[in-house]
Design a protein around this motif. Structure first.
Motif, PDB file in Angstrom:
ATOM      1  N   SER A  39     -36.812 114.894 -45.645  1.00  8.80           N
ATOM      2  CA  SER A  39     -37.387 114.619 -46.964  1.00  8.80           C
ATOM      3  C   SER A  39     -36.801 113.334 -47.565  1.00  8.80           C
ATOM      4  O   SER A  39     -37.356 112.767 -48.507  1.00  8.80           O
ATOM      5  CB  SER A  39     -37.136 115.799 -47.916  1.00  8.80           C
ATOM      6  N   HIS A  40     -35.688 112.885 -46.988  1.00 14.24           N
ATOM      7  CA  HIS A  40     -35.038 111.651 -47.453  1.00 14.24           C
ATOM      8  C   HIS A  40     -35.144 110.506 -46.454  1.00 14.24           C
ATOM      9  O   HIS A  40     -35.148 109.338 -46.844  1.00 14.24           O
ATOM     10  CB  HIS A  40     -33.560 111.916 -47.747  1.00 14.24           C
ATOM     11  N   PHE A  41     -35.218 110.841 -45.173  1.00 15.03           N
ATOM     12  CA  PHE A  41     -35.259 109.825 -44.121  1.00 15.03           C
ATOM     13  C   PHE A  41     -36.358 110.156 -43.115  1.00 15.03           C
ATOM     14  O   PHE A  41     -36.476 111.303 -42.672  1.00 15.03           O
ATOM     15  CB  PHE A  41     -33.913 109.743 -43.393  1.00 15.03           C
ATOM     16  N   GLU A  45     -33.221 106.761 -36.893  1.00 20.76           N
ATOM     17  CA  GLU A  45     -33.024 105.309 -36.949  1.00 20.76           C
ATOM     18  C   GLU A  45     -32.917 104.819 -38.394  1.00 20.76           C
ATOM     19  O   GLU A  45     -32.153 103.896 -38.691  1.00 20.76           O
ATOM     20  CB  GLU A  45     -34.168 104.585 -36.234  1.00 20.76           C
ATOM     21  N   ALA A  46     -33.653 105.461 -39.285  1.00 16.19           N
ATOM     22  CA  ALA A  46     -33.584 105.085 -40.702  1.00 16.19           C
ATOM     23  C   ALA A  46     -32.196 105.385 -41.272  1.00 16.19           C
ATOM     24  O   ALA A  46     -31.668 104.627 -42.084  1.00 16.19           O
ATOM     25  CB  ALA A  46     -34.649 105.836 -41.494  1.00 16.19           C
ATOM     26  N   VAL A  48     -29.402 105.497 -39.423  1.00 17.19           N
ATOM     27  CA  VAL A  48     -28.513 104.519 -38.779  1.00 17.19           C
ATOM     28  C   VAL A  48     -28.548 103.190 -39.530  1.00 17.19           C
ATOM     29  O   VAL A  48     -27.509 102.578 -39.790  1.00 17.19           O
ATOM     30  CB  VAL A  48     -28.907 104.309 -37.296  1.00 17.19           C
ATOM     31  N   ALA A  49     -29.744 102.755 -39.908  1.00 21.54           N
ATOM     32  CA  ALA A  49     -29.893 101.469 -40.614  1.00 21.54           C
ATOM     33  C   ALA A  49     -29.141 101.473 -41.941  1.00 21.54           C
ATOM     34  O   ALA A  49     -28.457 100.499 -42.284  1.00 21.54           O
ATOM     35  CB  ALA A  49     -31.373 101.170 -40.841  1.00 21.54           C
ATOM     36  N   VAL A  50     -29.258 102.576 -42.689  1.00 20.27           N
ATOM     37  CA  VAL A  50     -28.573 102.676 -43.984  1.00 20.27           C
ATOM     38  C   VAL A  50     -27.062 102.737 -43.784  1.00 20.27           C
ATOM     39  O   VAL A  50     -26.298 102.087 -44.510  1.00 20.27           O
ATOM     40  CB  VAL A  50     -29.060 103.916 -44.770  1.00 20.27           C
ATOM     41  N   VAL A  51     -26.610 103.495 -42.808  1.00 23.18           N
ATOM     42  CA  VAL A  51     -25.169 103.622 -42.529  1.00 23.18           C
ATOM     43  C   VAL A  51     -24.571 102.264 -42.173  1.00 23.18           C
ATOM     44  O   VAL A  51     -23.527 101.861 -42.708  1.00 23.18           O
ATOM     45  CB  VAL A  51     -24.919 104.631 -41.388  1.00 23.18           C
ATOM     46  N   VAL A  52     -25.223 101.542 -41.291  1.00 19.94           N
ATOM     47  CA  VAL A  52     -24.724 100.231 -40.855  1.00 19.94           C
ATOM     48  C   VAL A  52     -24.691  99.253 -42.029  1.00 19.94           C
ATOM     49  O   VAL A  52     -23.730  98.501 -42.213  1.00 19.94           O
ATOM     50  CB  VAL A  52     -25.599  99.670 -39.708  1.00 19.94           C
ATOM     51  N   LYS A 101     -26.743  98.888 -27.782  1.00 18.99           N
ATOM     52  CA  LYS A 101     -27.509  99.371 -26.636  1.00 18.99           C
ATOM     53  C   LYS A 101     -28.746 100.179 -27.035  1.00 18.99           C
ATOM     54  O   LYS A 101     -29.819 100.016 -26.452  1.00 18.99           O
ATOM     55  CB  LYS A 101     -26.601 100.224 -25.745  1.00 18.99           C
ATOM     56  N   TYR A 102     -28.590 101.041 -28.042  1.00 15.44           N
ATOM     57  CA  TYR A 102     -29.665 101.984 -28.369  1.00 15.44           C
ATOM     58  C   TYR A 102     -30.472 101.623 -29.621  1.00 15.44           C
ATOM     59  O   TYR A 102     -31.565 102.135 -29.815  1.00 15.44           O
ATOM     60  CB  TYR A 102     -29.095 103.391 -28.515  1.00 15.44           C
ATOM     61  N   TYR A 103     -29.904 100.756 -30.467  1.00 15.02           N
ATOM     62  CA  TYR A 103     -30.615 100.322 -31.674  1.00 15.02           C
ATOM     63  C   TYR A 103     -30.530  98.797 -31.792  1.00 15.02           C
ATOM     64  O   TYR A 103     -29.916  98.272 -32.726  1.00 15.02           O
ATOM     65  CB  TYR A 103     -30.024 100.997 -32.923  1.00 15.02           C
ATOM     66  N   PRO A 104     -31.104  98.096 -30.816  1.00 18.12           N
ATOM     67  CA  PRO A 104     -30.949  96.632 -30.745  1.00 18.12           C
ATOM     68  C   PRO A 104     -31.461  95.876 -31.970  1.00 18.12           C
ATOM     69  O   PRO A 104     -30.883  94.859 -32.354  1.00 18.12           O
ATOM     70  CB  PRO A 104     -31.734  96.247 -29.485  1.00 18.12           C
ATOM     71  N   LYS A 105     -32.542  96.351 -32.600  1.00 14.88           N
ATOM     72  CA  LYS A 105     -33.071  95.654 -33.771  1.00 14.88           C
ATOM     73  C   LYS A 105     -32.084  95.715 -34.934  1.00 14.88           C
ATOM     74  O   LYS A 105     -31.854  94.719 -35.618  1.00 14.88           O
ATOM     75  CB  LYS A 105     -34.418  96.250 -34.189  1.00 14.88           C
ATOM     76  N   ILE A 106     -31.517  96.907 -35.150  1.00 16.15           N
ATOM     77  CA  ILE A 106     -30.525  97.062 -36.212  1.00 16.15           C
ATOM     78  C   ILE A 106     -29.291  96.237 -35.883  1.00 16.15           C
ATOM     79  O   ILE A 106     -28.721  95.564 -36.751  1.00 16.15           O
ATOM     80  CB  ILE A 106     -30.146  98.549 -36.394  1.00 16.15           C
ATOM     81  N   HIS A 107     -28.882  96.264 -34.629  1.00 12.10           N
ATOM     82  CA  HIS A 107     -27.709  95.502 -34.199  1.00 12.10           C
ATOM     83  C   HIS A 107     -27.913  94.006 -34.408  1.00 12.10           C
ATOM     84  O   HIS A 107     -27.042  93.308 -34.940  1.00 12.10           O
ATOM     85  CB  HIS A 107     -27.411  95.782 -32.720  1.00 12.10           C
ATOM     86  N   ASP A 108     -29.067  93.500 -33.995  1.00 12.71           N
ATOM     87  CA  ASP A 108     -29.344  92.064 -34.125  1.00 12.71           C
ATOM     88  C   ASP A 108     -29.389  91.637 -35.593  1.00 12.71           C
ATOM     89  O   ASP A 108     -28.917  90.551 -35.948  1.00 12.71           O
ATOM     90  CB  ASP A 108     -30.671  91.713 -33.443  1.00 12.71           C
ATOM     91  N   SER A 109     -29.946  92.503 -36.425  1.00 12.20           N
ATOM     92  CA  SER A 109     -30.038  92.195 -37.852  1.00 12.20           C
ATOM     93  C   SER A 109     -28.658  92.109 -38.492  1.00 12.20           C
ATOM     94  O   SER A 109     -28.349  91.162 -39.225  1.00 12.20           O
ATOM     95  CB  SER A 109     -30.877  93.256 -38.563  1.00 12.20           C
ATOM     96  N   ILE A 110     -27.814  93.098 -38.202  1.00 10.38           N
ATOM     97  CA  ILE A 110     -26.473  93.107 -38.800  1.00 10.38           C
ATOM     98  C   ILE A 110     -25.609  92.011 -38.195  1.00 10.38           C
ATOM     99  O   ILE A 110     -24.733  91.454 -38.865  1.00 10.38           O
ATOM    100  CB  ILE A 110     -25.803  94.498 -38.637  1.00 10.38           C
TER     101      ILE A 110
END
Length: 201
Positions: A39-41, A45-46, A48-52, A101-110
């Motif tokens: 209900s919140h996420f 992956e969503a 993970v993005a907020v945590v990072v 390895k598993y969340y490359p888009k989030i990794h590249d962004s950060i």
């Protein structure tokens, strides 16, 4: 509830890795249903993005506070090291390796945000070190700042610096000494040696 989910997920991710933890694990740890989390996420992956993003903002804010103290550049680097090590204290796995390895888009962004932020901080640190005659006047600031970024990023690579070969708590300090001994003047070396000596006591 959303903040509680993020906090729980942060602790779990840093302890067991971004890949290892499932939505079920988060729900079970919090004694809530997965439906509540959804209900919140929209998905894991969503979260993970907020945590990072939160970790980046928290560490950046801490570094900004240290920079505001205007201590000498060598002491400043070691104070930032203490802050970073404090945030890494619960990392029992290699969460950032899993992120890449598993969340490359989030990794590249950060990674881009980290580079831009670190460049600004490190260039400022180097320039102040030059002004205070703590760093050699013939260093190329842009070159050294980029090498520093590569080094800080590189020591997180578990394939190159496995915890069985290197103590993670000592690795950052080893890199800092390597970095600084290559650029300090005799005046800067005295400060560096004093800090290293005090840290060994």
């Amino acid at each position: 509830m959303k903040n509680q989910i993020v906090q729980t997920a942060t602790d779990l991710f840093l302890n067991q890795g971004f890949k290892s933890i499932t939505m079920d694990d988060i729900a079970q740890t919090m004694s809530i249903s997965k439906k509540t989390i959804y209900s919140h996420f929209a998905n894991k992956e969503a979260i993970v993005a907020v945590v990072v993003d939160n970790i980046f903002e928290e560490v950046s804010h801490g570094i900004d506070c240290i920079s505001d103290l205007k201590m000498n550049p060598i002491e400043e680097i070691y104070e930032i090291k203490k802050l970073v090590m404090h945030h890494m204290r619960n990392e029992k796995t290699s969460p950032w390796y899993q992120l890449r390895k598993y969340y490359p888009k989030i990794h590249d962004s950060i990674k881009k945000r980290q580079f831009n932020y670190m460049q600004e901080c490190v260039v400022d640190n180097l320039n102040r070190g030059l002004e205070q005659e703590l760093f050699r006047e013939n260093i190329d600031v842009q070159f050294v700042s980029r090498i520093y970024y590569i080094g800080v990023s590189g020591i997180k690579d578990n394939d190159l610096f496995s915890s069985t070969m290197f103590d993670p708590s000592e690795l950052y300090g080893m890199f800092l000494e390597y970095h600084l001994r290559g650029i300090v003047t005799p005046k800067g070396r005295k400060i560096l040696n004093k800090i290293i000596h005090s840290n060994q006591q």
